[in-house]
Every structure is written in structure tokens, then in C-alpha cells.
Motif scaffolding. Structure first.
Motif, mmCIF file in Angstrom:
data_model
loop_
_atom_site.group_PDB
_atom_site.id
_atom_site.type_symbol
_atom_site.label_atom_id
_atom_site.label_comp_id
_atom_site.label_asym_id
_atom_site.label_seq_id
_atom_site.Cartn_x
_atom_site.Cartn_y
_atom_site.Cartn_z
ATOM 1 N N LEU A 15 0.833 -1.200 0.000
ATOM 2 C CA LEU A 15 0.000 0.000 0.000
ATOM 3 C C LEU A 15 0.872 1.255 0.000
ATOM 4 N N ALA A 16 1.977 1.205 0.714
ATOM 5 C CA ALA A 16 2.908 2.331 0.704
ATOM 6 C C ALA A 16 3.445 2.582 -0.700
ATOM 7 N N ARG A 17 3.787 1.525 -1.413
ATOM 8 C CA ARG A 17 4.308 1.646 -2.782
ATOM 9 C C ARG A 17 3.288 2.320 -3.693
ATOM 10 N N LEU A 18 2.041 1.917 -3.575
ATOM 11 C CA LEU A 18 0.979 2.529 -4.371
ATOM 12 C C LEU A 18 0.822 4.009 -4.018
ATOM 13 N N CYS A 19 0.735 4.303 -2.746
ATOM 14 C CA CYS A 19 0.543 5.690 -2.309
ATOM 15 C C CYS A 19 1.745 6.566 -2.656
ATOM 16 N N GLU A 20 2.931 6.029 -2.544
ATOM 17 C CA GLU A 20 4.136 6.789 -2.913
ATOM 18 C C GLU A 20 4.143 7.117 -4.401
ATOM 19 N N ALA A 21 3.734 6.158 -5.222
ATOM 20 C CA ALA A 21 3.679 6.408 -6.665
ATOM 21 C C ALA A 21 2.681 7.523 -6.974
ATOM 22 N N MET A 22 1.539 7.487 -6.318
ATOM 23 C CA MET A 22 0.531 8.533 -6.539
ATOM 24 C C MET A 22 1.049 9.884 -6.067
ATOM 25 N N ALA A 23 1.640 9.912 -4.900
ATOM 26 C CA ALA A 23 2.179 11.167 -4.368
ATOM 27 C C ALA A 23 3.251 11.724 -5.293
ATOM 28 N N GLY A 24 4.077 10.842 -5.848
ATOM 29 C CA GLY A 24 5.127 11.279 -6.762
ATOM 30 C C GLY A 24 4.599 11.910 -8.035
ATOM 31 N N HIS A 25 3.352 11.616 -8.378
ATOM 32 C CA HIS A 25 2.716 12.214 -9.554
ATOM 33 C C HIS A 25 1.703 13.283 -9.163
ATOM 34 N N GLY A 26 1.710 13.676 -7.878
ATOM 35 C CA GLY A 26 0.829 14.743 -7.417
ATOM 36 C C GLY A 26 -0.638 14.378 -7.374
ATOM 37 N N VAL A 27 -0.915 13.091 -7.192
ATOM 38 C CA VAL A 27 -2.303 12.618 -7.198
ATOM 39 C C VAL A 27 -2.798 12.445 -5.765
ATOM 40 N N ASN A 28 -3.954 13.040 -5.483
ATOM 41 C CA ASN A 28 -4.607 12.876 -4.190
ATOM 42 C C ASN A 28 -5.641 11.768 -4.314
ATOM 43 N N LEU A 29 -5.711 10.905 -3.305
ATOM 44 C CA LEU A 29 -6.596 9.734 -3.340
ATOM 45 C C LEU A 29 -7.576 9.725 -2.182
ATOM 46 N N ILE A 30 -8.708 9.104 -2.427
ATOM 47 C CA ILE A 30 -9.563 8.591 -1.366
ATOM 48 C C ILE A 30 -9.643 7.111 -1.659
ATOM 49 N N LEU A 31 -9.280 6.287 -0.675
ATOM 50 C CA LEU A 31 -9.202 4.858 -0.957
ATOM 51 C C LEU A 31 -9.766 4.019 0.161
ATOM 52 N N CYS A 32 -10.076 2.792 -0.187
ATOM 53 C CA CYS A 32 -10.393 1.761 0.784
ATOM 54 C C CYS A 32 -9.743 0.478 0.284
ATOM 55 N N ALA A 33 -9.484 -0.420 1.197
ATOM 56 C CA ALA A 33 -8.782 -1.643 0.819
ATOM 57 C C ALA A 33 -9.327 -2.813 1.629
ATOM 58 N N ALA A 34 -9.225 -3.986 1.036
ATOM 59 C CA ALA A 34 -9.611 -5.220 1.711
ATOM 60 C C ALA A 34 -8.623 -6.299 1.323
ATOM 61 N N ALA A 50 -5.692 10.912 -15.099
ATOM 62 C CA ALA A 50 -4.632 10.658 -16.084
ATOM 63 C C ALA A 50 -3.295 10.405 -15.382
ATOM 64 N N ASN A 51 -2.969 11.236 -14.406
ATOM 65 C CA ASN A 51 -1.718 11.025 -13.661
ATOM 66 C C ASN A 51 -1.769 9.760 -12.816
ATOM 67 N N ALA A 52 -2.953 9.396 -12.340
ATOM 68 C CA ALA A 52 -3.083 8.140 -11.590
ATOM 69 C C ALA A 52 -2.751 6.956 -12.498
ATOM 70 N N GLU A 53 -3.247 6.983 -13.736
ATOM 71 C CA GLU A 53 -2.925 5.906 -14.670
ATOM 72 C C GLU A 53 -1.429 5.857 -14.969
ATOM 73 N N THR A 54 -0.800 7.006 -15.094
ATOM 74 C CA THR A 54 0.646 7.052 -15.315
ATOM 75 C C THR A 54 1.391 6.450 -14.127
ATOM 76 N N ALA A 55 0.970 6.820 -12.922
ATOM 77 C CA ALA A 55 1.618 6.288 -11.717
ATOM 78 C C ALA A 55 1.462 4.773 -11.639
ATOM 79 N N LEU A 56 0.279 4.274 -11.959
ATOM 80 C CA LEU A 56 0.059 2.821 -11.939
ATOM 81 C C LEU A 56 0.932 2.110 -12.974
ATOM 82 N N ALA A 57 1.040 2.704 -14.140
ATOM 83 C CA ALA A 57 1.898 2.119 -15.180
ATOM 84 C C ALA A 57 3.355 2.118 -14.736
ATOM 85 N N ASP A 58 3.787 3.192 -14.085
ATOM 86 C CA ASP A 58 5.176 3.304 -13.641
ATOM 87 C C ASP A 58 5.568 2.208 -12.653
#
Length: 135
Positions: A15-34, A50-58
Motif C-alpha cells: 500500500l505504501a508503494r501505491l501511495c508513494e507512486a501517486m504522491a510522486g505524480h501529485g495525485v490525491n486519493l480517497i481509498l479503501c482496501a480489503a 490521467a496522472n493516476a494511470e501514469t503512476a500505476l503504469a510506472d
């Protein structure tokens, strides 16, 4: 608005890896996880899709992006039951809900449904536009 779902391993740091990638692309999230067993799913909305998709691809994440509706309910017993009964009676299946804002009076959530047009008709004014809600 869209909801992203990402499958991750159920281990420290994912989860940290995902959030770090988003933060690195300036993306703010609201999330839930299971999680269940060795895997987990994170569902989120992003202020910059668009930046979220870039972060996920990265980070090489496999994900799905689905259209979603934002709904408003009174924050009181039975409001969810009434809302989801309206959907069920209209033949609409809601298969994902991400809570996005809760106050003493109101509850806002983003939902994914199998038929957004039917859901809009069934819920009427409970469905709010993107311009009426921001992260």
C-alpha cells in the motif's frame, strides 16, 4: 468520475508503494482496501485520473478503471437500506462502494453499478454531479 481497483499482494509495503507512486505524480486519493489471504484489493478515486494511470503504469500495477456515480444519503439508520433497495428494485447491481465523505447529517459514496443510467433514474437527486463534489 472513475473508480480504480488495483490488486496487490497482502504484504508490508504494498500500500505504501501505491501511495508513494501517486504522491510522486501529485495525485490525491480517497481509498479503501480489503485483503483476503495472500492478496488484497485497493479501490480508490483520484483527483487526477490521467496522472493516476501514469503512476500505476510506472509501478507495473494491474488495474481496472470503471465509471462511477457519486451518491448522497442522509446519515441515519435505514438510509443505505432505502438507497440500495431502490437500486435492487430497478434491477441495478451495485458491486463496489467507496465512502468519500461523512458528516453528522450526510454520507457521500462513489459506487460502481452494472447500469449507470438505470441507477440515475432510480436514485434521482441522490446522484450528484462531479461539479458538486470535489476531493
Amino acid at each position: 468520475m472513475s473508480v480504480f481497483t488495483v490488486d496487490l499482494k497482502n504484504q508490508p509495503g504494498e500500500l505504501a508503494r501505491l501511495c508513494e507512486a501517486m504522491a510522486g505524480h501529485g495525485v490525491n486519493l480517497i481509498l479503501c482496501a480489503a485483503t483476503r489471504g495472500k492478496n488484497g484489493t485497493v479501490a480508490f478515486i483520484a483527483d487526477d485520473e490521467a496522472n493516476a494511470e501514469t503512476a500505476l503504469a510506472d509501478i507495473g500495477a494491474r488495474y481496472m478503471r470503471r465509471p462511477a456515480l457519486t451518491i448522497r444519503m442522509e446519515n441515519q439508520p435505514g438510509a443505505g437500506a432505502a438507497t440500495f433497495r431502490k437500486l435492487a428494485d430497478a434491477g441495478v447491481n451495485a458491486d463496489l462502494l467507496v465512502p468519500v465523505r461523512v458528516s453528522d447529517d450526510l454520507f457521500f459514496a462513489v459506487i460502481c453499478v452494472n447500469d449507470p443510467d438505470k441507477a440515475r433514474r432510480a436514485l434521482g437527486a441522490q446522484v450528484i454531479g462531479e461539479d458538486d463534489f470535489t476531493l
